[in-house]
Scaffold this active site. Structure first.
Site, PDB file in Angstrom:
ATOM      1  N   ARG A  15      88.036  44.216  16.733  1.00 12.22           N
ATOM      2  CA  ARG A  15      86.865  43.688  16.023  1.00 12.22           C
ATOM      3  C   ARG A  15      86.958  43.897  14.520  1.00 12.22           C
ATOM      4  O   ARG A  15      85.961  44.142  13.848  1.00 12.22           O
ATOM      5  CB  ARG A  15      85.551  44.300  16.527  1.00 12.22           C
ATOM      6  CG  ARG A  15      85.226  44.048  17.959  1.00 12.22           C
ATOM      7  CD  ARG A  15      85.035  42.562  18.279  1.00 12.22           C
ATOM      8  NE  ARG A  15      85.012  42.395  19.698  1.00 12.22           N
ATOM      9  CZ  ARG A  15      86.129  42.251  20.447  1.00 12.22           C
ATOM     10  NH1 ARG A  15      87.319  42.180  19.879  1.00 12.22           N
ATOM     11  NH2 ARG A  15      86.048  42.116  21.740  1.00 12.22           N
ATOM     12  N   SER A  27      76.469  42.333  21.011  1.00 12.21           N
ATOM     13  CA  SER A  27      76.628  43.793  21.105  1.00 12.21           C
ATOM     14  C   SER A  27      76.434  44.388  19.719  1.00 12.21           C
ATOM     15  O   SER A  27      77.111  43.979  18.773  1.00 12.21           O
ATOM     16  CB  SER A  27      78.017  44.146  21.613  1.00 12.21           C
ATOM     17  OG  SER A  27      78.215  43.581  22.885  1.00 12.21           O
ATOM     18  N   GLU A  80      78.411  46.805  14.765  1.00 16.63           N
ATOM     19  CA  GLU A  80      79.335  45.664  14.655  1.00 16.63           C
ATOM     20  C   GLU A  80      78.916  44.681  13.548  1.00 16.63           C
ATOM     21  O   GLU A  80      79.779  44.157  12.843  1.00 16.63           O
ATOM     22  CB  GLU A  80      79.389  44.951  16.019  1.00 16.63           C
ATOM     23  CG  GLU A  80      80.524  43.978  16.140  1.00 16.63           C
ATOM     24  CD  GLU A  80      80.716  43.483  17.577  1.00 16.63           C
ATOM     25  OE1 GLU A  80      80.785  44.306  18.506  1.00 16.63           O
ATOM     26  OE2 GLU A  80      80.793  42.264  17.754  1.00 16.63           O
TER      27      GLU A  80
HETATM   28  C1  LIG Z   1      74.533  36.409  21.755  1.00 18.23           C
HETATM   29  C2  LIG Z   1      75.754  36.881  20.989  1.00 18.23           C
HETATM   30  C3  LIG Z   1      76.922  37.189  21.660  1.00 18.23           C
HETATM   31  C4  LIG Z   1      78.060  37.624  20.966  1.00 18.23           C
HETATM   32  N1  LIG Z   1      79.200  37.907  21.654  1.00 18.23           N
HETATM   33  C5  LIG Z   1      80.324  38.278  20.988  1.00 18.23           C
HETATM   34  C6  LIG Z   1      81.533  38.532  21.690  1.00 18.23           C
HETATM   35  O1  LIG Z   1      81.617  38.441  22.908  1.00 18.23           O
HETATM   36  N2  LIG Z   1      82.637  38.875  20.962  1.00 18.23           N
HETATM   37  C7  LIG Z   1      82.606  38.963  19.597  1.00 18.23           C
HETATM   38  O2  LIG Z   1      83.657  39.240  18.995  1.00 18.23           O
HETATM   39  N3  LIG Z   1      81.468  38.734  18.911  1.00 18.23           N
HETATM   40  C8  LIG Z   1      80.327  38.397  19.566  1.00 18.23           C
HETATM   41  N4  LIG Z   1      79.170  38.159  18.881  1.00 18.23           N
HETATM   42  C9  LIG Z   1      79.136  38.366  17.421  1.00 18.23           C
HETATM   43  C10 LIG Z   1      79.408  37.057  16.607  1.00 18.23           C
HETATM   44  O3  LIG Z   1      79.039  35.928  17.321  1.00 18.23           O
HETATM   45  C11 LIG Z   1      80.855  36.941  16.191  1.00 18.23           C
HETATM   46  O4  LIG Z   1      81.239  38.075  15.474  1.00 18.23           O
HETATM   47  C12 LIG Z   1      81.113  35.707  15.298  1.00 18.23           C
HETATM   48  O5  LIG Z   1      82.503  35.554  15.158  1.00 18.23           O
HETATM   49  C13 LIG Z   1      80.485  35.806  13.911  1.00 18.23           C
HETATM   50  O6  LIG Z   1      80.663  34.554  13.264  1.00 18.23           O
HETATM   51  P1  LIG Z   1      79.578  33.979  12.243  1.00 18.23           P
HETATM   52  O7  LIG Z   1      80.081  32.683  11.739  1.00 18.23           O
HETATM   53  O8  LIG Z   1      78.230  33.972  12.859  1.00 18.23           O
HETATM   54  O9  LIG Z   1      79.659  35.079  11.090  1.00 18.23           O
HETATM   55  P2  LIG Z   1      78.453  35.545  10.133  1.00 18.23           P
HETATM   56  O10 LIG Z   1      77.517  36.396  10.894  1.00 18.23           O
HETATM   57  O11 LIG Z   1      77.894  34.388   9.416  1.00 18.23           O
HETATM   58  O12 LIG Z   1      79.264  36.456   9.103  1.00 18.23           O
HETATM   59  C14 LIG Z   1      79.849  37.667   9.531  1.00 18.23           C
HETATM   60  C15 LIG Z   1      80.778  38.197   8.432  1.00 18.23           C
HETATM   61  O13 LIG Z   1      81.841  37.280   8.239  1.00 18.23           O
HETATM   62  C16 LIG Z   1      81.879  36.843   6.882  1.00 18.23           C
HETATM   63  N5  LIG Z   1      82.305  35.441   6.891  1.00 18.23           N
HETATM   64  C17 LIG Z   1      81.782  34.410   7.618  1.00 18.23           C
HETATM   65  N6  LIG Z   1      82.492  33.289   7.376  1.00 18.23           N
HETATM   66  C18 LIG Z   1      83.477  33.632   6.502  1.00 18.23           C
HETATM   67  C19 LIG Z   1      84.560  32.925   5.884  1.00 18.23           C
HETATM   68  N7  LIG Z   1      84.768  31.608   6.082  1.00 18.23           N
HETATM   69  N8  LIG Z   1      85.397  33.609   5.050  1.00 18.23           N
HETATM   70  C20 LIG Z   1      85.207  34.940   4.806  1.00 18.23           C
HETATM   71  N9  LIG Z   1      84.198  35.651   5.334  1.00 18.23           N
HETATM   72  C21 LIG Z   1      83.350  34.994   6.187  1.00 18.23           C
HETATM   73  C22 LIG Z   1      80.472  37.048   6.357  1.00 18.23           C
HETATM   74  O14 LIG Z   1      80.457  37.230   4.946  1.00 18.23           O
HETATM   75  C23 LIG Z   1      80.083  38.324   7.073  1.00 18.23           C
HETATM   76  O15 LIG Z   1      80.648  39.425   6.398  1.00 18.23           O
HETATM   77  C24 LIG Z   1      78.018  37.747  19.555  1.00 18.23           C
HETATM   78  C25 LIG Z   1      76.825  37.439  18.870  1.00 18.23           C
HETATM   79  C26 LIG Z   1      75.709  37.016  19.587  1.00 18.23           C
HETATM   80  C27 LIG Z   1      74.449  36.678  18.828  1.00 18.23           C
END
Ligand SMILES: Cc1cc2nc3c(=O)[nH]c(=O)nc-3n(C[C@H](O)[C@H](O)[C@H](O)COP(=O)(O)OP(=O)(O)OC[C@H]3O[C@@H](n4cnc5c(N)ncnc54)[C@H](O)[C@@H]3O)c2cc1C
Length: 342
Positions: free
Chosen positions: A158, A235, A330
């Site tokens: 992660r 999580s 996380e």
């Molecule tokens: C219901 C639910 C279930 C989930 N299950 C999982 C799971 O099974 N496994 C898992 O790994 N995660 C899980 N997650 C967490 C999440 O979905 C993942 O971590 C996802 O990859 C985050 O992506 P995001 O675009 O929403 O990032 P954001 O929340 O928008 O950003 C997260 C971080 O990434 C940075 N960021 C985003 N885009 C970029 C970019 N293009 N370049 C540089 N930095 C960037 C942001 O600045 C921030 O620091 C879950 C979340 C939820 C709500």
């Protein structure tokens, strides 16, 4: 599109957080690059599904990637090129439709492709870092586009070079992944394997579409699909990495540990919380633990970021006092003067 004073509660899946001073929305690698060139110092986000923004908000420029049908996804043999704004689950569906195996177990995880690379998204035995060939980034210091190899991305559990980098040096623009040309696979994760066995009466391999359906059903039953539970960031704590002494102590107390392929020894954050007395549905103010999954902190209605932080810190304190293990949140935090979990 440019907007001002946009509540972070509208941009994050936890639905908490104060105003983002300036928000620019982009839908492709080209638009993302243009926005970055015009706004040095801007922060990039995707689906807000791994983000905790302070109640005071963020007094800067945020570039938010979200997908449209124009967002780039190209297949060349077993290599796919994906632009950061693509929705992760649309990407997974597209790989399955292209007869490519490797990410089907991550079906249903919310957020953008760019956010997934940052977090080394993983679920049910698959991790994106394992299939990355290279990542195209914007280097915010040298102000140029660069290609990083998988090794240079420093993927681990992660985590990656990009996550929690205080300089926020690299913005993910797109990436190449190498998958396996195959229409079927045998999943490695217990719940999914059991469900597929029950449904088919065989031990696999199973068609990728069936694996996807089984993963979505398991996730739904745990509230790990958006809309299948109250607002959350999935999580809230990662499974803690423990040293040998901690592992021995945990095992004498009946808590299992396991070793990842990269050598790190982990224990289950959910099991630690339950052993420390936390049950599903436990709540403090308007923040609670999901009724479906103890590891998901949820906004039970009208929660503030302060409520979520207070509950998370309480859990960290109790687990540390009981087992000497620090639970690591996380989600990435934004807009706080100091780390709220330090
Ligand atoms: C219901 C639910 C279930 C989930 N299950 C999982 C799971 O099974 N496994 C898992 O790994 N995660 C899980 N997650 C967490 C999440 O979905 C993942 O971590 C996802 O990859 C985050 O992506 P995001 O675009 O929403 O990032 P954001 O929340 O928008 O950003 C997260 C971080 O990434 C940075 N960021 C985003 N885009 C970029 C970019 N293009 N370049 C540089 N930095 C960037 C942001 O600045 C921030 O620091 C879950 C979340 C939820 C709500």
């Amino acid at each position: 599109m440019l907007r001002h004073d946009v509540p972070a509660s509208e941009l994050t899946t936890l639905a908490v957080g104060g105003p983002i001073a300036t928000l620019i929305e982009v839908t492709s690698e080209t638009e993302l690059l243009e926005a970055l060139e015009g706004n040095p110092g801007a922060l990039c986000i995707g689906g807000g599904s791994n983000l905790l923004v302070s109640d005071d908000g963020y007094d800067g420029v945020v570039i938010r990637s979200h997908a449209t049908s124009a967002t780039g996804f190209q297949v060349d043999g077993d290599v796919v090129r994906v632009e950061a704004p693509m929705e992760w689950d649309s990407f997974v569906r597209a790989t399955i439709e292209s007869g490519l195996q490797g990410m089907e177990a991550t079906s249903g995880v919310p957020g953008s492709f760019g956010g997934a690379i940052v977090q080394n998204l993983g679920a049910y035995g698959q991790e994106v870092g394992d299939v990355v060939v290279g990542v195209n980034v914007w280097d915010t210091i040298d102000r140029e586009v660069r290609q990083l190899s998988r090794q240079e991305c420093e993927f681990s559990y992660r985590d990656s070079k990009f996550k929690n980098d205080p300089e926020r040096r690299h913005v993910v623009l797109s990436a190449h992944l190498r998958l396996t040309a195959s229409e079927s696979a045998t999943p490695r994760y217990g719940d999914v394997t059991v469900l597929l066995g029950e449904r088919t009466g065989t031990a696999g391999p199973y068609p990728l579409t069936d694996i996807r359906e089984a993963v979505l059903d398991v996730r739904r039953s745990k509230g790990m699909l958006l809309g299948a539970s109250l607002p959350s960031a999935g999580s809230f704590f990662t499974n803690p990495i423990v040293d040998e002494a901690q592992a021995a102590n945990l095992e004498t107390r009946g808590l299992a540990t396991y070793r990842r392929a990269d050598g790190a020894r982990l224990t289950s954050a959910a099991a630690l919380m339950q052993a420390a007395g936390f049950e599903r549905g436990f709540h403090m103010g308007n923040a609670a633990l999901s009724h479906l999954h103890v590891l998901a902190l949820v906004n039970a209605g009208g929660a503030t970021t302060h409520d979520i932080v207070t509950l998370a810190r309480h859990i960290q304190h109790v687990v540390f006092t009981e087992f000497g293990v620090s639970l690591v949140p996380e989600p990435v935090t934004l807009g706080f003067e100091a780390d709220p979990f330090a």
